[in-house]
Scaffold this motif. Structure first.
Motif, PDB file in Angstrom:
ATOM      1  N   ASP A  88       0.815  -1.220   0.000  1.00  0.00           N
ATOM      2  CA  ASP A  88       0.000   0.000   0.000  1.00  0.00           C
ATOM      3  C   ASP A  88       0.847   1.267   0.000  1.00  0.00           C
ATOM      4  O   ASP A  88       0.316   2.376   0.116  1.00  0.00           O
ATOM      5  CB  ASP A  88      -0.950   0.017   1.204  1.00  0.00           C
ATOM      6  CG  ASP A  88      -0.206  -0.032   2.541  1.00  0.00           C
ATOM      7  OD1 ASP A  88       1.045   0.046   2.534  1.00  0.00           O
ATOM      8  OD2 ASP A  88      -0.875  -0.146   3.581  1.00  0.00           O
ATOM      9  N   GLY A  89       2.175   1.128  -0.137  1.00  0.00           N
ATOM     10  CA  GLY A  89       3.057   2.288  -0.206  1.00  0.00           C
ATOM     11  C   GLY A  89       3.663   2.708   1.105  1.00  0.00           C
ATOM     12  O   GLY A  89       4.446   3.656   1.142  1.00  0.00           O
ATOM     13  N   THR A  90       3.326   2.052   2.213  1.00  0.00           N
ATOM     14  CA  THR A  90       3.888   2.413   3.518  1.00  0.00           C
ATOM     15  C   THR A  90       5.389   2.144   3.542  1.00  0.00           C
ATOM     16  O   THR A  90       5.843   1.052   3.176  1.00  0.00           O
ATOM     17  CB  THR A  90       3.206   1.616   4.634  1.00  0.00           C
ATOM     18  OG1 THR A  90       1.806   1.890   4.623  1.00  0.00           O
ATOM     19  CG2 THR A  90       3.785   1.975   5.994  1.00  0.00           C
ATOM     20  N   MET A  91       6.141   3.155   3.977  1.00  0.00           N
ATOM     21  CA  MET A  91       7.597   2.992   4.037  1.00  0.00           C
ATOM     22  C   MET A  91       7.999   2.305   5.341  1.00  0.00           C
ATOM     23  O   MET A  91       7.504   2.670   6.417  1.00  0.00           O
ATOM     24  CB  MET A  91       8.276   4.358   3.925  1.00  0.00           C
ATOM     25  CG  MET A  91       9.808   4.256   3.860  1.00  0.00           C
ATOM     26  SD  MET A  91      10.625   5.840   3.513  1.00  0.00           S
ATOM     27  CE  MET A  91      10.379   6.676   5.074  1.00  0.00           C
ATOM     28  N   ARG A 136       8.551  -2.563  15.142  1.00  0.00           N
ATOM     29  CA  ARG A 136       8.847  -2.106  16.497  1.00  0.00           C
ATOM     30  C   ARG A 136       8.071  -0.845  16.860  1.00  0.00           C
ATOM     31  O   ARG A 136       7.650  -0.675  17.994  1.00  0.00           O
ATOM     32  CB  ARG A 136      10.346  -1.811  16.623  1.00  0.00           C
ATOM     33  CG  ARG A 136      11.244  -3.023  16.466  1.00  0.00           C
ATOM     34  CD  ARG A 136      12.709  -2.625  16.491  1.00  0.00           C
ATOM     35  NE  ARG A 136      13.033  -1.852  17.678  1.00  0.00           N
ATOM     36  CZ  ARG A 136      14.178  -1.188  17.856  1.00  0.00           C
ATOM     37  NH1 ARG A 136      15.091  -1.196  16.889  1.00  0.00           N
ATOM     38  NH2 ARG A 136      14.409  -0.520  18.956  1.00  0.00           N
ATOM     39  N   ASN A 137       7.890   0.038  15.888  1.00  0.00           N
ATOM     40  CA  ASN A 137       7.218   1.306  16.158  1.00  0.00           C
ATOM     41  C   ASN A 137       6.552   1.797  14.883  1.00  0.00           C
ATOM     42  O   ASN A 137       7.073   1.598  13.776  1.00  0.00           O
ATOM     43  CB  ASN A 137       8.232   2.341  16.660  1.00  0.00           C
ATOM     44  CG  ASN A 137       7.560   3.600  17.175  1.00  0.00           C
ATOM     45  OD1 ASN A 137       6.385   3.570  17.555  1.00  0.00           O
ATOM     46  ND2 ASN A 137       8.281   4.706  17.184  1.00  0.00           N
ATOM     47  N   VAL A 196       6.939   2.968   9.329  1.00  0.00           N
ATOM     48  CA  VAL A 196       7.125   1.844  10.246  1.00  0.00           C
ATOM     49  C   VAL A 196       8.620   1.621  10.454  1.00  0.00           C
ATOM     50  O   VAL A 196       9.395   1.592   9.488  1.00  0.00           O
ATOM     51  CB  VAL A 196       6.475   0.561   9.692  1.00  0.00           C
ATOM     52  CG1 VAL A 196       6.712  -0.617  10.652  1.00  0.00           C
ATOM     53  CG2 VAL A 196       4.996   0.765   9.452  1.00  0.00           C
ATOM     54  N   PHE A 197       9.018   1.494  11.707  1.00  0.00           N
ATOM     55  CA  PHE A 197      10.390   1.115  12.041  1.00  0.00           C
ATOM     56  C   PHE A 197      10.367  -0.344  12.491  1.00  0.00           C
ATOM     57  O   PHE A 197       9.518  -0.739  13.295  1.00  0.00           O
ATOM     58  CB  PHE A 197      10.940   2.009  13.163  1.00  0.00           C
ATOM     59  CG  PHE A 197      11.191   3.420  12.707  1.00  0.00           C
ATOM     60  CD1 PHE A 197      12.420   3.773  12.163  1.00  0.00           C
ATOM     61  CD2 PHE A 197      10.184   4.386  12.827  1.00  0.00           C
ATOM     62  CE1 PHE A 197      12.647   5.089  11.761  1.00  0.00           C
ATOM     63  CE2 PHE A 197      10.416   5.682  12.410  1.00  0.00           C
ATOM     64  CZ  PHE A 197      11.630   6.037  11.875  1.00  0.00           C
TER      65      PHE A 197
END
Length: 357
Positions: free
Chosen positions: A314-317, A336-337, A347-348
């Motif tokens: 969906d394009g989330t980095m 993680r976060n 998103v990390f």
């Protein structure tokens, strides 16, 4: 411009001019005949001369006034095309109320001498009628509320009114919103926006030229979308396009669709609704929370040493710690976060099996 991209037909200018001229010729010919037969001894020559002179005078004056009438009518037609149907209906209601008040107020005025009475009554009718029309347009919500209707429900079929700016057309997602049915109703495109897109499309810079052409293609795609009706709003002498768009949205009670962050802030400060395309896109992304496992390909290095970056469907980095040596391959990571930014969600994560150190 309507949904098919065609301009509405204007009233035929030549026909209207000739119609007005014909009326003046007949009136002045009748006047010439009356003068010739009532003044002095009537003869065939005098009568014929009076009719000819009256017809000639009516032909000249009718042509002049006919052209002015045609220009005024065409200008009124263009103005009415710019005004939404709810405003026209509310203005007509206000006009009727104003004329009713004028009728009551003019009753005692007929006791004045005839010339003063008719002059005063005409002034009262014109003034109160125009005032009623203006007040009706400005108070359309209250007028429709008296009969249990909402202005947009009365004037826009199955949708709302939206003003689209240059950045949103270049972005292109507004077309997807229309095709999927999330955007319905009337879409207003200011002619200054089209001129801006054309200037960008004519740029010598290939990247700018591509963006301009993409925006023009978006306009064409919007016209083909079945859920929206595209209208071109014409306005001469526009120096500030952003100010013109905000003014148009406020006058029409419309929302402003833009991806320009500064323009959206100014619009919101002026009480104009601004749907956020990035927030809408984020709302439909798959939910990701700490501890979720994600599988995707790492495509580039991150900002910090050892980081790698990949993207979900969906394009989330996703930023992966210690994944720089796995760039170009598919990995499974543990989130993680998750943070929300102005441009979307980030998103990390860490590689599965890693302790995060």
């Amino acid at each position: 411009m309507n949904g098919s991209g065609e301009e509405p037909r204007a009233i035929p200018r030549g026909r209207l001019v000739e119609f007005v001229r014909l009326i003046f010729v007949l009136l002045f010919a009748a006047g010439g005949y009356t003068v010739a037969t009532q003044v002095g001894s009537p003869t065939t020559t005098r009568t014929l001369l009076g009719v000819i002179l009256g017809s000639g005078t009516g032909f000249v004056l009718g042509g002049v006034l006919g052209r002015q009438t045609a220009s005024a009518v065409n200008e009124m037609e263009r103005e009415f095309r710019r005004v939404p149907a709810p405003e026209l209906v509310a203005g007509t209601m206000g006009l009727i109320i104003g004329l009713g008040v004028a009728a009551l107020a003019s009753v005692p005025m007929f006791r004045l001498p005839p010339l003063a009475a008719w002059t005063t009554v005409a002034f009262v009718y014109v003034t109160l009628g125009y005032l009623g029309y203006r007040v009706g347009r400005s108070r359309q919500a209250e007028l429709f509320g008296l009969i249990g209707l909402k202005p947009r429900a009365a004037g826009a079929a199955g949708g709302e009114i939206a003003v689209v700016d240059t950045s949103a057309l270049i972005d292109g997602r507004v077309v997807d919103l229309a095709k999927t049915g999330f955007l319905t109703g009337d879409v207003l495109i200011h002619d200054a926006v089209l001129q801006e897109l054309q200037r960008i499309a004519d740029s010598s810079d290939p990247k700018r030229r591509g963006r301009g052409r993409r925006g023009l293609d978006a306009v064409a795609d919007l016209q083909k979308a079945p859920t929206v009706q595209v209208h071109l709003v014409e306005e001469a002498g526009v120096a500030d396009v952003d100010a013109a768009l905000i003014r148009l949205a406020r006058e029409r009670g419309a929302s402003l669709i833009t991806t320009d962050h500064n323009l959206s802030k100014v619009a919101e400060a002026l009480s104009v609704a601004v749907p956020r395309l990035n927030d809408l896109a984020a709302a439909f992304r798959l939910p990701v929370g700490p501890g979720d496992e994600l599988t995707f390909a790492l495509v580039k290095e991150g900002r910090e040493h050892g980081q790698a970056v990949g993207y979900l469907e969906d394009g989330t980095m996703v930023v992966v710690e210690g994944g720089s040596d796995r760039i170009g391959s598919e990995v499974t990571v543990v989130a993680r976060n998750v943070i929300q930014t102005t441009t979307g969600r980030m998103v990390f994560a860490q590689l599965q099996g890693s302790n995060g150190s």
